[in-house]
Scaffold this motif. Structure first.
Motif, PDB file in Angstrom:
ATOM      1  N   TYR A   3      -5.280  43.887  -9.176  1.00  0.00           N
ATOM      2  CA  TYR A   3      -4.316  43.183  -8.314  1.00  0.00           C
ATOM      3  C   TYR A   3      -3.418  44.226  -7.638  1.00  0.00           C
ATOM      4  O   TYR A   3      -3.099  45.257  -8.229  1.00  0.00           O
ATOM      5  CB  TYR A   3      -3.497  42.244  -9.197  1.00  0.00           C
ATOM      6  N   ASP A   4      -2.988  43.977  -6.417  1.00  0.00           N
ATOM      7  CA  ASP A   4      -2.171  44.931  -5.669  1.00  0.00           C
ATOM      8  C   ASP A   4      -0.725  44.911  -6.160  1.00  0.00           C
ATOM      9  O   ASP A   4       0.173  44.399  -5.491  1.00  0.00           O
ATOM     10  CB  ASP A   4      -2.240  44.614  -4.173  1.00  0.00           C
ATOM     11  N   VAL A   5      -0.527  45.491  -7.336  1.00  0.00           N
ATOM     12  CA  VAL A   5       0.804  45.507  -7.947  1.00  0.00           C
ATOM     13  C   VAL A   5       1.794  46.253  -7.049  1.00  0.00           C
ATOM     14  O   VAL A   5       2.904  45.772  -6.795  1.00  0.00           O
ATOM     15  CB  VAL A   5       0.748  46.146  -9.350  1.00  0.00           C
ATOM     16  N   LYS A   6       1.381  47.400  -6.563  1.00  0.00           N
ATOM     17  CA  LYS A   6       2.274  48.223  -5.740  1.00  0.00           C
ATOM     18  C   LYS A   6       2.786  47.445  -4.517  1.00  0.00           C
ATOM     19  O   LYS A   6       3.981  47.405  -4.253  1.00  0.00           O
ATOM     20  CB  LYS A   6       1.538  49.489  -5.288  1.00  0.00           C
ATOM     21  N   GLY A   7       1.875  46.834  -3.791  1.00  0.00           N
ATOM     22  CA  GLY A   7       2.258  46.106  -2.583  1.00  0.00           C
ATOM     23  C   GLY A   7       3.191  44.953  -2.867  1.00  0.00           C
ATOM     24  O   GLY A   7       4.205  44.763  -2.183  1.00  0.00           O
ATOM     25  N   HIS A   8       2.864  44.162  -3.911  1.00  0.00           N
ATOM     26  CA  HIS A   8       3.685  42.993  -4.236  1.00  0.00           C
ATOM     27  C   HIS A   8       5.041  43.405  -4.816  1.00  0.00           C
ATOM     28  O   HIS A   8       6.057  42.764  -4.544  1.00  0.00           O
ATOM     29  CB  HIS A   8       2.936  42.075  -5.204  1.00  0.00           C
ATOM     30  N   LEU A   9       5.052  44.470  -5.602  1.00  0.00           N
ATOM     31  CA  LEU A   9       6.323  44.967  -6.152  1.00  0.00           C
ATOM     32  C   LEU A   9       7.271  45.388  -5.023  1.00  0.00           C
ATOM     33  O   LEU A   9       8.447  45.002  -5.003  1.00  0.00           O
ATOM     34  CB  LEU A   9       6.066  46.154  -7.087  1.00  0.00           C
ATOM     35  N   ASN A  10       6.747  46.155  -4.098  1.00  0.00           N
ATOM     36  CA  ASN A  10       7.595  46.649  -3.014  1.00  0.00           C
ATOM     37  C   ASN A  10       8.067  45.519  -2.099  1.00  0.00           C
ATOM     38  O   ASN A  10       9.172  45.580  -1.544  1.00  0.00           O
ATOM     39  CB  ASN A  10       6.866  47.743  -2.232  1.00  0.00           C
ATOM     40  N   GLU A  11       7.249  44.483  -1.977  1.00  0.00           N
ATOM     41  CA  GLU A  11       7.648  43.315  -1.187  1.00  0.00           C
ATOM     42  C   GLU A  11       8.852  42.616  -1.833  1.00  0.00           C
ATOM     43  O   GLU A  11       9.809  42.235  -1.162  1.00  0.00           O
ATOM     44  CB  GLU A  11       6.467  42.352  -1.079  1.00  0.00           C
ATOM     45  N   VAL A  12       8.784  42.454  -3.166  1.00  0.00           N
ATOM     46  CA  VAL A  12       9.902  41.844  -3.887  1.00  0.00           C
ATOM     47  C   VAL A  12      11.158  42.714  -3.776  1.00  0.00           C
ATOM     48  O   VAL A  12      12.252  42.224  -3.480  1.00  0.00           O
ATOM     49  CB  VAL A  12       9.537  41.626  -5.376  1.00  0.00           C
ATOM     50  N   LEU A  13      11.001  44.008  -4.001  1.00  0.00           N
ATOM     51  CA  LEU A  13      12.155  44.914  -3.955  1.00  0.00           C
ATOM     52  C   LEU A  13      12.825  44.900  -2.580  1.00  0.00           C
ATOM     53  O   LEU A  13      14.053  45.001  -2.473  1.00  0.00           O
ATOM     54  CB  LEU A  13      11.725  46.340  -4.325  1.00  0.00           C
ATOM     55  N   ALA A  14      12.011  44.748  -1.546  1.00  0.00           N
ATOM     56  CA  ALA A  14      12.567  44.703  -0.178  1.00  0.00           C
ATOM     57  C   ALA A  14      13.448  43.473   0.034  1.00  0.00           C
ATOM     58  O   ALA A  14      14.326  43.465   0.895  1.00  0.00           O
ATOM     59  CB  ALA A  14      11.432  44.724   0.841  1.00  0.00           C
ATOM     60  N   ASN A  15      13.209  42.429  -0.781  1.00  0.00           N
ATOM     61  CA  ASN A  15      13.997  41.188  -0.661  1.00  0.00           C
ATOM     62  C   ASN A  15      15.282  41.204  -1.491  1.00  0.00           C
ATOM     63  O   ASN A  15      16.086  40.274  -1.403  1.00  0.00           O
ATOM     64  CB  ASN A  15      13.158  39.989  -1.111  1.00  0.00           C
ATOM     65  N   LEU A  16      15.458  42.221  -2.313  1.00  0.00           N
ATOM     66  CA  LEU A  16      16.615  42.251  -3.217  1.00  0.00           C
ATOM     67  C   LEU A  16      17.744  43.081  -2.613  1.00  0.00           C
ATOM     68  O   LEU A  16      17.559  44.257  -2.292  1.00  0.00           O
ATOM     69  CB  LEU A  16      16.223  42.838  -4.573  1.00  0.00           C
ATOM     70  N   PRO A  17      18.912  42.483  -2.467  1.00  0.00           N
ATOM     71  CA  PRO A  17      20.048  43.248  -1.940  1.00  0.00           C
ATOM     72  C   PRO A  17      20.530  44.275  -2.961  1.00  0.00           C
ATOM     73  O   PRO A  17      20.189  44.213  -4.145  1.00  0.00           O
ATOM     74  CB  PRO A  17      21.113  42.180  -1.689  1.00  0.00           C
ATOM     75  N   GLU A  18      21.327  45.188  -2.490  1.00  0.00           N
ATOM     76  CA  GLU A  18      21.895  46.213  -3.378  1.00  0.00           C
ATOM     77  C   GLU A  18      22.690  45.528  -4.485  1.00  0.00           C
ATOM     78  O   GLU A  18      23.402  44.558  -4.244  1.00  0.00           O
ATOM     79  CB  GLU A  18      22.808  47.129  -2.568  1.00  0.00           C
ATOM     80  N   GLY A  19      22.527  46.017  -5.699  1.00  0.00           N
ATOM     81  CA  GLY A  19      23.264  45.442  -6.822  1.00  0.00           C
ATOM     82  C   GLY A  19      22.481  44.406  -7.604  1.00  0.00           C
ATOM     83  O   GLY A  19      22.930  43.948  -8.658  1.00  0.00           O
ATOM     84  N   VAL A  20      21.310  44.012  -7.100  1.00  0.00           N
ATOM     85  CA  VAL A  20      20.454  43.072  -7.843  1.00  0.00           C
ATOM     86  C   VAL A  20      19.253  43.840  -8.375  1.00  0.00           C
ATOM     87  O   VAL A  20      18.520  44.472  -7.610  1.00  0.00           O
ATOM     88  CB  VAL A  20      19.977  41.907  -6.953  1.00  0.00           C
ATOM     89  N   ARG A  21      19.084  43.801  -9.697  1.00  0.00           N
ATOM     90  CA  ARG A  21      18.001  44.561 -10.314  1.00  0.00           C
ATOM     91  C   ARG A  21      16.827  43.649 -10.660  1.00  0.00           C
ATOM     92  O   ARG A  21      16.998  42.452 -10.888  1.00  0.00           O
ATOM     93  CB  ARG A  21      18.504  45.273 -11.572  1.00  0.00           C
ATOM     94  N   LEU A  22      15.666  44.259 -10.706  1.00  0.00           N
ATOM     95  CA  LEU A  22      14.434  43.540 -11.012  1.00  0.00           C
ATOM     96  C   LEU A  22      14.008  43.785 -12.457  1.00  0.00           C
ATOM     97  O   LEU A  22      13.900  44.930 -12.891  1.00  0.00           O
ATOM     98  CB  LEU A  22      13.316  44.003 -10.065  1.00  0.00           C
ATOM     99  N   VAL A  23      13.793  42.692 -13.188  1.00  0.00           N
ATOM    100  CA  VAL A  23      13.113  42.764 -14.480  1.00  0.00           C
ATOM    101  C   VAL A  23      11.683  42.302 -14.206  1.00  0.00           C
ATOM    102  O   VAL A  23      11.443  41.134 -13.897  1.00  0.00           O
ATOM    103  CB  VAL A  23      13.780  41.851 -15.532  1.00  0.00           C
ATOM    104  N   ALA A  24      10.741  43.225 -14.271  1.00  0.00           N
ATOM    105  CA  ALA A  24       9.341  42.887 -14.001  1.00  0.00           C
ATOM    106  C   ALA A  24       8.735  42.271 -15.268  1.00  0.00           C
ATOM    107  O   ALA A  24       8.641  42.932 -16.298  1.00  0.00           O
ATOM    108  CB  ALA A  24       8.565  44.132 -13.589  1.00  0.00           C
ATOM    109  N   ILE A  25       8.380  40.993 -15.181  1.00  0.00           N
ATOM    110  CA  ILE A  25       7.899  40.278 -16.365  1.00  0.00           C
ATOM    111  C   ILE A  25       6.413  40.584 -16.572  1.00  0.00           C
ATOM    112  O   ILE A  25       5.551  40.099 -15.844  1.00  0.00           O
ATOM    113  CB  ILE A  25       8.131  38.761 -16.233  1.00  0.00           C
ATOM    114  N   SER A  26       6.160  41.397 -17.575  1.00  0.00           N
ATOM    115  CA  SER A  26       4.815  41.961 -17.768  1.00  0.00           C
ATOM    116  C   SER A  26       4.029  41.299 -18.891  1.00  0.00           C
ATOM    117  O   SER A  26       2.924  41.737 -19.203  1.00  0.00           O
ATOM    118  CB  SER A  26       4.944  43.462 -18.035  1.00  0.00           C
TER     119      SER A  26
END
Length: 224
Positions: A3-26
């Motif tokens: 699965y294109d983890v890199k592409g989807h991860l970066n898409e999510v990160l691009a949607n997060l404003p500064e100060g909001v962190r991502l917990v990647a549910i693995s």
């Protein structure tokens, strides 16, 4: 093909404003998916099963910050206490006391979030508004030197009704503000509002979330 983890991860990160962190549910996803996200700089991962978490902790890079995000039974705390970074779903004083005990045994301070039960589904865990204030009013947590309450977490109802989801996030935000004012006014570390998942994280970000928990959008369907 992976699965294109890199592409989807970066898409999510691009949607997060500064100060909001991502917990990647693995949870239920293989190590190579986590490694792909790790290679992109992701360091916070969420798991909800003690045995799976233990295996991943043993085999993956040691600077990963593991969050335990599921319902945690008190008898499992001792297995994750040596290394877990945060326990996100504390839903009782009894669990808080056990985390304190096991953290002390390991010479650690473990960060936790108190879980709210706001969604209308009965299957979800968490503290009602009343139970939340009863736990805090008891004052017992103030004597715990190996647990640090860093904020609140919740799950919104699983529904297509965006207004309902928004109202539930707003309710959680109001509770956070009240708890902060009444109990943690001088505690800089009480700052986390963990709400928002794959299907509603954009709404959550608009309603004050500081930490979103996203799995499917990044890693695809779970591999059981």
């Amino acid at each position: 093909m992976m699965y294109d983890v890199k592409g989807h991860l970066n898409e999510v990160l691009a949607n997060l404003p500064e100060g909001v962190r991502l917990v990647a549910i693995s949870k239920y996803h293989p190590n190579e998916y986590i490694e792909a996200a790790y290679a992109e700089g992701q360091r916070i991962f969420g798991e909800s099963h003690e045995q799976e978490l233990r295996q991943k902790h043993e085999t993956l890079p040691k600077d990963i910050r593991w969050h335990f995000i599921g319902h945690l039974q008190t008898n499992k705390v001792k297995y994750i206490a040596p290394y877990v970074t945060m326990i996100e779903a504390v839903d009782s004083l009894r669990l808080l006391q056990e985390i304190e005990k096991q953290a002390a045994r390991n010479g650690r301070v473990i960060d936790v979030l108190l879980e709210l039960h706001i969604a209308e589904e009965e299957t979800k865990y968490g503290l009602t508004d009343q139970a939340l204030f009863e736990l805090l009013d008891s004052g017992l947590w103030r004597e715990m030197s190996h647990v640090r309450i860093c904020g609140l977490m919740m799950m919104a109802s699983y529904t297509d009704d965006e207004q309902q989801i928004r109202e539930e996030f707003r309710h959680a935000r109001r509770l956070f503000d009240e708890v902060k004012t009444r109990y943690f006014a001088s505690a800089d570390y009480f700052c986390e509002r963990s709400w928002g998942m794959s299907h509603d994280y954009l709404i959550a970000v608009g309603e004050g979330s500081t930490m979103v928990r996203i799995g499917t959008t990044i890693f695809g369907p779970r591999v059981y």
